[in-house]
Design a protein around this motif. Structure first.
Motif, PDB file in Angstrom:
ATOM      1  N   ALA A 212       0.841  -1.208   0.000  1.00 39.64           N
ATOM      2  CA  ALA A 212       0.000   0.000   0.000  1.00 39.64           C
ATOM      3  C   ALA A 212       0.875   1.256   0.000  1.00 39.64           C
ATOM      4  O   ALA A 212       0.590   2.227  -0.702  1.00 39.64           O
ATOM      5  CB  ALA A 212      -0.924  -0.007   1.214  1.00 39.64           C
ATOM      6  N   ARG A 213       1.956   1.209   0.768  1.00 40.09           N
ATOM      7  CA  ARG A 213       2.856   2.363   0.852  1.00 40.09           C
ATOM      8  C   ARG A 213       3.513   2.634  -0.506  1.00 40.09           C
ATOM      9  O   ARG A 213       3.545   3.770  -0.984  1.00 40.09           O
ATOM     10  CB  ARG A 213       3.924   2.112   1.926  1.00 40.09           C
ATOM     11  N   CYS A 215       2.485   1.640  -3.495  1.00 39.01           N
ATOM     12  CA  CYS A 215       1.479   2.055  -4.471  1.00 39.01           C
ATOM     13  C   CYS A 215       1.185   3.549  -4.318  1.00 39.01           C
ATOM     14  O   CYS A 215       1.100   4.273  -5.313  1.00 39.01           O
ATOM     15  CB  CYS A 215       0.198   1.248  -4.307  1.00 39.01           C
ATOM     16  N   LYS A 216       1.040   3.988  -3.091  1.00 43.88           N
ATOM     17  CA  LYS A 216       0.747   5.403  -2.849  1.00 43.88           C
ATOM     18  C   LYS A 216       1.898   6.269  -3.365  1.00 43.88           C
ATOM     19  O   LYS A 216       1.693   7.241  -4.089  1.00 43.88           O
ATOM     20  CB  LYS A 216       0.538   5.622  -1.342  1.00 43.88           C
ATOM     21  N   GLU A 217       3.103   5.862  -3.015  1.00 44.43           N
ATOM     22  CA  GLU A 217       4.305   6.600  -3.408  1.00 44.43           C
ATOM     23  C   GLU A 217       4.428   6.699  -4.935  1.00 44.43           C
ATOM     24  O   GLU A 217       4.847   7.711  -5.478  1.00 44.43           O
ATOM     25  CB  GLU A 217       5.497   5.846  -2.815  1.00 44.43           C
ATOM     26  N   ASN A 219       1.914   6.425  -7.140  1.00 44.90           N
ATOM     27  CA  ASN A 219       0.642   6.784  -7.773  1.00 44.90           C
ATOM     28  C   ASN A 219       0.038   5.604  -8.545  1.00 44.90           C
ATOM     29  O   ASN A 219      -0.372   5.722  -9.702  1.00 44.90           O
ATOM     30  CB  ASN A 219       0.824   8.004  -8.693  1.00 44.90           C
ATOM     31  N   LEU A 221      -2.884   2.499  -8.119  1.00 45.20           N
ATOM     32  CA  LEU A 221      -4.041   2.127  -7.292  1.00 45.20           C
ATOM     33  C   LEU A 221      -3.849   0.733  -6.711  1.00 45.20           C
ATOM     34  O   LEU A 221      -3.423  -0.183  -7.416  1.00 45.20           O
ATOM     35  CB  LEU A 221      -5.325   2.144  -8.128  1.00 45.20           C
ATOM     36  N   ASP A 248      -7.345   1.462  -2.461  1.00 47.97           N
ATOM     37  CA  ASP A 248      -8.068   2.446  -3.262  1.00 47.97           C
ATOM     38  C   ASP A 248      -9.384   1.898  -3.777  1.00 47.97           C
ATOM     39  O   ASP A 248     -10.351   2.627  -3.943  1.00 47.97           O
ATOM     40  CB  ASP A 248      -7.193   2.887  -4.449  1.00 47.97           C
TER      41      ASP A 248
END
Ligand code: PLP
Length: 398
Positions: A212-213, A215-217, A219, A221, A248
């Motif tokens: 999750a980290r 993916c967020k970093e 961009n 989903l 997401d």
């Protein structure tokens, strides 16, 4: 007609895309099913977790019958008075801003893929037709042509190609593999928090949190397929809660209707599901009033009967009892909540047949794993009853 008559009819006139155990079920209630010979069995598969609330739950039945007498299908050309209530309930239970209803799980996965691609082009700015979605090896997300195209299971895909391009496979549980598969064109990472069909594979501690980290970093989903793991099966509403993350997009199905009717949905916030504009996606039956009424009742039963906490507690109880069975053929017992993989060093099917003869229905997943996943309404006494028989069968087969 008896068991053999039904089997003969089915074998003659039905496509042979399944290899079921030879039990012909006529009726069911709670965790128990009865076959056409009047024999009773404890259901330890629960229709792959579609029956978390138990068979023929009276509250869901009531909603089903009442709605069937009023209106069953409007199509989305018109509105109905049930779907808004389902939207609100899903929002209140999960915290996602919106949802999109479909029928089968595979359709909801397809919907999530379409949403992720469209988000990739219109929000992230990926060049046309270049979007990539990363999936895990040994995944199971359904049976459509696109979905089996990114399966790694030969049997699911052989002779069904050519397949939809734009998918990459990484090893499940390997965070470095995920990291190095991400490119500027990656729209999403689609993953089961616990791989059900692969044999109840729980990833290493912190895998999803780290995924999750990243993916967020980057961009990208994060899409969690909670069709089997979700709605209480793992001992939480969603299995991703064990990692304290908020994906997401979340895909749900199966127990969303408590086994009455195919109902699935994609959950996400407006910045993602909002990419769909009128006419860009749909389904004739998706979001019909019968499905919506049934899903609301099924969700209410989960909450009212505290089935998620029950799954957590009774799952630990069941697993501890299974671990006490001492046999050289039992390699591992794993899982979360009432979702247990009983791993043997030998083919599981003979065990499933022996268990059926003892009054327990379960199914092998992959060669060597028996999945124990009873309806969450099972009692401690029924688990004791099952464990006596499981122990007897394991000790008898040498
Ligand atoms: C069952 C399942 C699906 C497919 O659902 P269908 O309703 O059979 O199309 C997708 N993903 C997971 C994890 C499942 O267990």
């Amino acid at each position: 007609m008896n068991t053999n008559d039904y089997i003969a009819l089915e074998e003659e006139y039905g496509a042979h895309n399944y290899h079921p155990l030879d039990v012909v079920i006529e009726r069911a209630e709670g965790v128990w099913v009865t076959d056409v010979e009047g024999r009773r069995y404890l259901d330890c598969l629960a229709a792959y977790s579609a029956l978390n609330q138990g068979h023929c739950h009276p509250k869901i039945m009531e909603a089903f019958v009442a709605q069937a007498k009023k209106v069953t299908l409007t199509s989305r050309a018109f509105r109905n008075d049930q779907l808004p209530l389902l939207y609100k309930m899903l929002h209140d239970m999960t915290g996602y801003e919106m949802s999109l209803p479909m029928n089968s799980g595979a359709e909801a996965v397809e919907t999530a893929i379409k949403a992720a691609r469209k988000w990739g082009y219109t929000v992230k700015g990926i060049p046309e037709n270049k979007a990539e979605i990363i999936c895990a090896a040994d995944n199971f997300h359904g049976r459509t042509t696109t979905i089996v195209g990114f399966s790694t299971e030969e049997q699911y895909k052989k002779d069904f190609g050519p397949f939809t391009p734009g998918f990459r496979i990484v090893k499940f549980g390997d965070i470095d593999a995920l990291k190095s598969a991400i490119t500027p064109n990656t729209a999403a990472f689609l993953v089961e928090p616990i791989q059900g069909e692969a044999g109840i594979i729980v990833p290493p501690e912190g895998y999803l949190r780290e995924a999750a980290r990243i993916c967020k970093e980057q961009n990208v989903l994060l899409i969690c397929d909670e069709i089997q793991s979700g709605l209480g099966r793992s001992g939480k509403l969603f299995a991703f809660e064990y990692d304290n993350i908020r994906p997401d997009m979340v895909v749900i199905g199966k127990a969303l209707s408590g086994g009455f009717y195919p109902v699935s949905a994609v959950l996400a916030d407006n910045n993602i599901l909002g990419v769909f504009k009128p006419g860009e996606h749909g389904s004739t039956f998706g979001g019909n009033p019968l499905a919506a009424a049934v899903a609301c009742a099924a969700l209410r039963v989960l909450a009212d009967e505290d089935l998620i906490a029950k799954s957590f507690e009774l799952g630990a109880y069941f697993m501890a009892k299974l671990r006490a069975i001492d046999s050289p053929h039992v390699k591992e017992i794993r899982g979360r909540g009432l979702w247990i993989g009983f791993v043997l060093d030998t083919p599981a099917r003979p065990y499933c047949i022996a268990l059926m003869n003892e009054g327990i229905l379960c199914k092998e997943t992959h060669e060597n794993v028996i999945r124990f996943a009873p309806p969450l309404v099972i009692t401690r006494e029924e688990i004791d009853w099952a464990c006596e028989r499981i122990q007897k069968v394991v000790y008898a087969i040498h």
